[in-house]
Design an enzyme around this catalytic site. Structure first.
Site, PDB file in Angstrom:
ATOM      1  N   ASP A   1      -8.162  -5.897   6.761  1.00 52.55           N
ATOM      2  CA  ASP A   1      -7.056  -5.717   7.689  1.00 52.55           C
ATOM      3  C   ASP A   1      -6.569  -7.076   7.653  1.00 52.55           C
ATOM      4  O   ASP A   1      -7.016  -8.029   8.394  1.00 52.55           O
ATOM      5  CB  ASP A   1      -7.193  -5.235   9.076  1.00 52.55           C
TER       6      ASP A   1
ATOM      7  N   SER B   1      -2.824  -0.383  16.606  1.00 53.25           N
ATOM      8  CA  SER B   1      -2.238  -1.725  16.410  1.00 53.25           C
ATOM      9  C   SER B   1      -1.646  -2.133  17.747  1.00 53.25           C
ATOM     10  O   SER B   1      -2.454  -2.286  18.548  1.00 53.25           O
ATOM     11  CB  SER B   1      -1.115  -1.693  15.125  1.00 53.25           C
TER      12      SER B   1
ATOM     13  N   HIS C   1      -5.215  -2.255   7.150  1.00 51.72           N
ATOM     14  CA  HIS C   1      -4.524  -1.924   8.487  1.00 51.72           C
ATOM     15  C   HIS C   1      -4.224  -0.164   8.425  1.00 51.72           C
ATOM     16  O   HIS C   1      -4.147   0.090   9.588  1.00 51.72           O
ATOM     17  CB  HIS C   1      -3.187  -2.759   8.586  1.00 51.72           C
TER      18      HIS C   1
END
Length: 657
Positions: free
Chosen positions: A594, A509, A629
Site C-alpha cells: 500500500d 482508509s 490499498h
C-alpha cells in the site's frame, strides 16, 4: 515512538510479525470456516458469473467485456458493426497468470483502431508499466514504459500517445509524448509539475482536437491546452494561472471551451470561451453558481450540455440546449441512489447513456434521447435466485446533530427488519468531498437476509450536501466527521432501529481514521468494528514529508508545522489516543504494498490496542502480503475476503444462522 521498528519493510522481523498476526487471525477464525464457505457460496448463487457488458460504439466497432465463470478477470472484445466479426483484444486472465496481484488501467485503443495501449500493476503499489501491441498480429511494439501512472491519451493520428511518469514519491509529475514509427519509439518531455502538492493528469477533449493537461492539488488547479497531434511544449496555452482556492476543469465541444470553475462560489459555475478568448476575463457564464446545488460535471453531447448536479444530497442530471437554452431534468425516483453518465463516446450523439442503481435496484444502463426524452433500458445487472426488491425498504433519514446541523442517513433492510431493534452495519467515509452515494451489493444481501440493516452516515467531510459540507469536515473542523458519525449511531439507537450490542461500524482508509477516532471516543456504543487499510497514524505520517502523498495531504488535514494544527491532529489521532478502556471487537486489514496508507499504520494501531485495552474482545490484524490499498485482486478472492469479514461480524454479534 512505540512500534516504530514496524516501519522497516526490509527487516525480516517485521515480516515475521505480520505473518504471525495472519496466523493468529486464521486460528481465531477457524471456527467460522464453514460459515465463510456458506457466505461465499450464497454470494456466488446471486451473481451471473458468465456475462457481457453493454457495448459502446466507437467508429466501426462495438467494444465490450466478457466475464467467464471461474475466471477472475474480464476479457476485452470488440465486434465489427458491418461484418459482425468478434475479436479478442485482451484477456486479463492470461496477463495475471504469473502474478499474485494484477490490475489493469489505461486500456486505450488508438483512433486508427489498429493499436492497443494498456497499463498494468502487478504488485499493488499503483506503479504501472505501459505496453503497446498491434491488434491484428498481437505483436508488441517496443519495450514497456515503466514507472507510469496508468494515464494514456492517444494522439488522433495514432502515431503516438501521451503518458505520465511518477516521481520518487509516486506522484504523477511529468508528461511525455511517446511517438511510434516502424516499431521504434521515442519520448519527448512535454510538461513537468515541480510543486509536490500537485498531481498531473492528461486527457483528450470531447471534440478530439485538444490535449488538456491538468495539474491539481486538493484546493487549486491549472490547465494547459495543446494540439492533440503536434504537441509542442512551447505552444501550450494556459487557460488560467493557478491561484489559491481556485479549482477549475476544462473540456472542448465543437468550437467552445467549457470551463467548470469555483471562482464565483464554492458549488461551481459553468463558463464558455472561444480559443482566441480563453483569458478569464472573457469567460461567458452558461450555468450560474447556486447556493444549494453543487455543479459536479458536464457532458457535452450534440446540441446539449448534460449537467451533473447534487441537490439536497441527491445526484441529479439536467440537459441544457445549446440551441434555445432551455433545460429539463433527467431524474430517477429512488432517494437512495447513484446516477452517472458513462460511455458517451460520440460527441455528436443525441443519446445520453446513464448508469443508475439504488440500495434495492441493481445497476442498470439506459439510453435517453435528449430531443424526445424517451428512455431505453439496455440492461440491468441480474440478481439470480429469488430476490424481490419489494421485500426490502430503503429510506433517507434527516436529523439534527449536537450542533443543530441536519445530517442525512441512508438505510436499507428487509421490511420486517425495521419492526424491532436489528443488527445494523453503519458505514462512513467522510473525507475529500466524496458524497458516498448508495449502491447495490449482491454480497450485502448475505447480511440483509440475516436481518441486518445497512446504513450510510453521510457525515461532514464528505460531499453529500455540496462543497460546504466538505469544508465543514476537514482541517481544523475534522472532528465534525467523528461527532456526526457518533450522533448518527445514537439517533439510530434512539429510534429503536438498533442497539449497541447489535451495532457494527466500518470504514476504509480515511474512513478507517473515522473508525479509529470514534472507538477512542465512545467505544461502548459499538459491538464490532471493521477498519480496512485505516489511516490511523496520521500525525506521524503528516510529519514525514518523505512519504508518498504527505505534502499534498496538507490541504485536507492541515500542516502540522503549524502548532495549532499539530495539536488538533494530535487530539484525534487514533493511535495517540488509545487509552486503558474496553474496546469492541475489531478487525483491521492492511496491504503490504500500500503506497497510500502504509501497512505499518494498521500494525502499530493493533499492537497499541493490545497493550492498553482492558477487555477480552477479539482484535485481529489481517495483512495481504501481495496487495496494496485496494486489497486483493481477482473477483473470487475479493468475494472470499467479503465472506471473511461477514463471518467475523456474525461471530462478534453471536449470530449463528
Amino acid at each position: 515512538m512505540p512500534y516504530q521498528w514496524l516501519q522497516d519493510k526490509d527487516n525480516p522481523r517485521v515480516i515475521q510479525h505480520l505473518e504471525a498476526e495472519n496466523n493468529y487471525c486464521q486460528q481465531a477464525m477457524q471456527d467460522t470456516e464453514q460459515l465463510q464457505a456458506q457466505l461465499y457460496h450464497e454470494m456466488l448463487s446471486r451473481i451471473q458469473e458468465t456475462d457481457l457488458s453493454v457495448p459502446y460504439r466507437w467508429q466501426d466497432y462495438e467494444y465490450y467485456t466478457k466475464s467467464i465463470k471461474g475466471a477472475d478477470y474480464p476479457q476485452h472484445w470488440r465486434r465489427h458493426i458491418e461484418q459482425g466479426t468478434e475479436q479478442l483484444l485482451l484477456d486479463e486472465n492470461l496477463l495475471a497468470e504469473q502474478h499474485e496481484f494484477f490490475e489493469l488501467a489505461g486500456f486505450e485503443v488508438s483512433p486508427s483502431q489498429q493499436l492497443l495501449a494498456y497499463a498494468i500493476d502487478t504488485s499493488g503499489d499503483e506503479v504501472f508499466n505501459i505496453h503497446v501491441v498491434e491488434i491484428e498480429s498481437a505483436t508488441p511494439i517496443g519495450p514497456a514504459l515503466e514507472n507510469c501512472s496508468g494515464n494514456i491519451v492517444w494522439s488522433m493520428d495514432s502515431e503516438g500517445f501521451h503518458y505520465c511518469t511518477l516521481d520518487n514519491k509516486q506522484r504523477p509529475w511529468q508528461l511525455f509524448s511517446h511517438r511510434l514509427k516502424d516499431h521504434q519509439s521515442n519520448n519527448q518531455l512535454i510538461f513537468t509539475e515541480y510543486d509536490e502538492r500537485f498531481f498531473l493528469h492528461a486527457y483528450r477533449s470531447k471534440s478530439d482536437r485538444h490535449l488538456i493537461i491538468e495539474s491539481g492539488s486538493k484546493t487549486s488547479s491549472e490547465s494547459w491546452i495543446g494540439n492533440i497531434d503536434t504537441l509542442d511544449p512551447d505552444q501550450l496555452i494556459c487557460v488560467c494561472p493557478r491561484r489559491n482556492e481556485h479549482e477549475y476543469s476544462v473540456d472542448h465541444h465543437r468550437d467552445l471551451f467549457l470551463i467548470r470553475s469555483n471562482r464565483e462560489g464554492i458549488n461551481f459555475s459553468l463558463y464558455g470561451a472561444e480559443k482566441k478568448e480563453l483569458n478569464e476575463s472573457h469567460w461567458r457564464l452558461l450555468v450560474p453558481h447556486s447556493a444549494d446545488r453543487m455543479l459536479e460535471g458536464v457532458e457535452p453531447l450534440g446540441n446539449y450540455l448534460v449537467i451533473s448536479e447534487r441537490y439536497q444530497g441527491q445526484p441529479k442530471l439536467h440537459a441544457l440546449s445549446l440551441v434555445n437554452h432551455e433545460s429539463f431534468e433527467i431524474d430517477f425516483a429512488d432517494d437512495c441512489r447513484s446516477l452517472d453518465c458513462i460511455d458517451n463516446i460520440d460527441p455528436e450523439s443525441q443519446a445520453l447513456r446513464v448508469r443508475y442503481e439504488s440500495f434495492t435496484q441493481p445497476p442498470s444502463l439506459w439510453d435517453i434521447n435528449l430531443a424526445s426524452g424517451q428512455r431505453t433500458l439496455l440492461k440491468q445487472t441480474p440478481v439470480l435466485g429469488e430476490y424481490n426488491p419489494e421485500d426490502y425498504s430503503s429510506q433517507r433519514l434527516l436529523f439534527r446533530g449536537r450542533d443543530g446541523t441536519q445530517i442525512p442517513i441512508s438505510l436499507v433492510g428487509k421490511n420486517e427488519s425495521f419492526s424491532a431493534p436489528a443488527p445494523l452495519y453503519l458505514y462512513a467515509y467522510g473525507a475529500y468531498g466524496d458524497p458516498l452515494d448508495p449502491w447495490f451489493s449482491h454480497a450485502r444481501l448475505n447480511l440483509l437476509e440475516r436481518g441486518f440493516v445497512f446504513a450510510i452516515a453521510h457525515v461532514r467531510g464528505g460531499g453529500c450536501l455540496g462543497e460546504d459540507w466538505y469544508h465543514q469536515g476537514r482541517r481544523l473542523e475534522k472532528k465534525h466527521s467523528f461527532e456526526d458519525f457518533i450522533d448518527c449511531a445514537q439517533h439510530l439507537i434512539a429510534q429503536g432501529i438498533t442497539q449497541p450490542r447489535q451495532l457494527v461500524i466500518s470504514g476504509g482508509s480515511a474512513g478507517g481514521l473515522l473508525v479509529g477516532a470514534v472507538l477512542n471516543m465512545v467505544p461502548q456504543l459499538f459491538q464490532c468494528a471493521i477498519a480496512d487499510v485505516p489511516f490511523v497514524d496520521i500525525l506521524a505520517t503528516m510529519n514525514d514529508p518523505d512519504l508518498p502523498l504527505t505534502l499534498t495531504e496538507y490541504d485536507e488535514w492541515g500542516d502540522p508545522n503549524d502548532a495549532q494544527t499539530y495539536n488538533y491532529i494530535a487530539s484525534y489521532d487514533p493511535i495517540l489516543n488509545v487509552t486503558n478502556q474496553d474496546y469492541p471487537h475489531l478487525l483491521v486489514t492492511a496491504g503490504m504494498e500500500d503506497s497510500r496508507v502504509p501497512y505499518w499504520e494498521a500494525a502499530k494501531w493493533v499492537a497499541t490496542l493490545r497493550d492498553r485495552k482492558t477487555d477480552n474482545n477479539l482484535v485481529l490484524l489481517r495483512t495481504q502480503m501481495g496487495a496494496g490499498h485496494g486489497g486483493v485482486s481477482g473477483r473470487y478472492e475479493a468475494y472470499r475476503e467479503i465472506a471473511f469479514e461477514q463471518a467475523y461480524i456474525l461471530k462478534s454479534l453471536k449470530i449463528s444462522r
